[in-house]
Design a protein around this motif. Structure first.
Motif, short mmCIF file in Angstrom:
data_model
loop_
_atom_site.label_atom_id
_atom_site.label_comp_id
_atom_site.label_asym_id
_atom_site.label_seq_id
_atom_site.Cartn_x
_atom_site.Cartn_y
_atom_site.Cartn_z
N PRO A 130 -16.65 4.80 23.33
CA PRO A 130 -16.20 3.72 24.23
C PRO A 130 -14.78 4.67 25.04
O PRO A 130 -14.45 5.49 24.93
CB PRO A 130 -15.54 2.63 23.67
CG PRO A 130 -15.00 3.63 22.72
CD PRO A 130 -15.85 3.84 21.83
N VAL A 131 -15.19 3.58 26.18
CA VAL A 131 -14.21 5.23 27.40
C VAL A 131 -13.13 3.58 28.53
O VAL A 131 -13.48 2.69 27.66
CB VAL A 131 -15.61 5.63 29.20
CG1 VAL A 131 -15.66 6.87 28.30
CG2 VAL A 131 -16.01 4.74 29.15
N GLY A 132 -12.38 3.82 28.30
CA GLY A 132 -11.01 3.39 28.82
C GLY A 132 -9.74 3.15 28.54
O GLY A 132 -9.60 4.18 27.63
N MET A 133 -9.12 2.70 29.12
CA MET A 133 -7.53 2.92 28.77
C MET A 133 -7.23 2.79 27.38
O MET A 133 -5.88 3.78 26.52
CB MET A 133 -6.50 2.15 29.58
CG MET A 133 -6.72 2.18 31.19
SD MET A 133 -6.48 3.41 32.18
CE MET A 133 -4.48 3.90 31.50
N GLU A 134 -8.01 1.96 26.68
CA GLU A 134 -7.43 2.13 25.10
C GLU A 134 -7.73 3.57 24.27
O GLU A 134 -6.64 3.66 23.47
CB GLU A 134 -8.26 1.37 24.18
CG GLU A 134 -7.55 -0.58 25.09
CD GLU A 134 -8.96 -0.65 26.03
OE1 GLU A 134 -10.28 0.40 26.43
OE2 GLU A 134 -8.81 -1.57 26.85
N VAL A 135 -8.68 3.72 24.69
CA VAL A 135 -8.96 5.49 24.37
C VAL A 135 -8.44 6.88 24.72
O VAL A 135 -8.02 7.70 24.80
CB VAL A 135 -10.53 5.74 24.31
CG1 VAL A 135 -11.11 4.70 23.00
CG2 VAL A 135 -11.09 5.74 25.19
N LEU A 136 -7.98 6.59 26.26
CA LEU A 136 -7.37 8.03 26.77
C LEU A 136 -6.19 8.57 26.25
O LEU A 136 -4.86 8.09 25.87
CB LEU A 136 -6.61 7.18 28.16
CG LEU A 136 -5.71 8.64 28.70
CD1 LEU A 136 -7.21 9.00 30.17
CD2 LEU A 136 -5.45 7.69 30.19
N GLY A 137 -6.59 9.85 25.65
CA GLY A 137 -5.84 10.87 25.46
C GLY A 137 -5.61 10.89 23.53
O GLY A 137 -5.61 11.32 23.09
#
Length: 88
Positions: free
Chosen positions: A79-86
């Motif tokens: 998944p992509v998004g702010m939750e997995v950023l970094g």
């Protein structure tokens, strides 16, 4: 699309060997254990005419010989998004 069904014939560490007598999976296709939702493997390479080496993506305690696995028709998805950023 034909349903891809195989059975586990060997487990060596994180590598699971799966045999397919009918339709074969594609390389990098995800397989799930039938009745064992925690068993997920990704097809890595062919090890013979009807067998494939797969990489276990979770614990392999439930991936015993004889376990049926079913192809999902998809590759690994993240998944992509702010939750997995970094984190990936």
């Amino acid at each position: 699309m034909k349903k891809v069904v195989g059975k586990v014939v060997g487990v060596r560490g994180q590598i699971v060997e799966v045999e397919f007598l009918g339709p074969k999976p594609g390389i990098y296709e995800m397989l799930e254990g039938e009745g064992e939702e925690n068993v997920r493997v990704q097809v890595y390479a062919s090890s013979g005419k009807e067998t494939f080496f797969c990489l276990a993506l979770a614990v392999v305690e439930k991936a015993a010989r004889g376990l049926k696995v079913v192809g999902t028709g998809k590759s690994l998805e993240v998944p992509v998004g702010m939750e997995v950023l970094g984190r990936v």
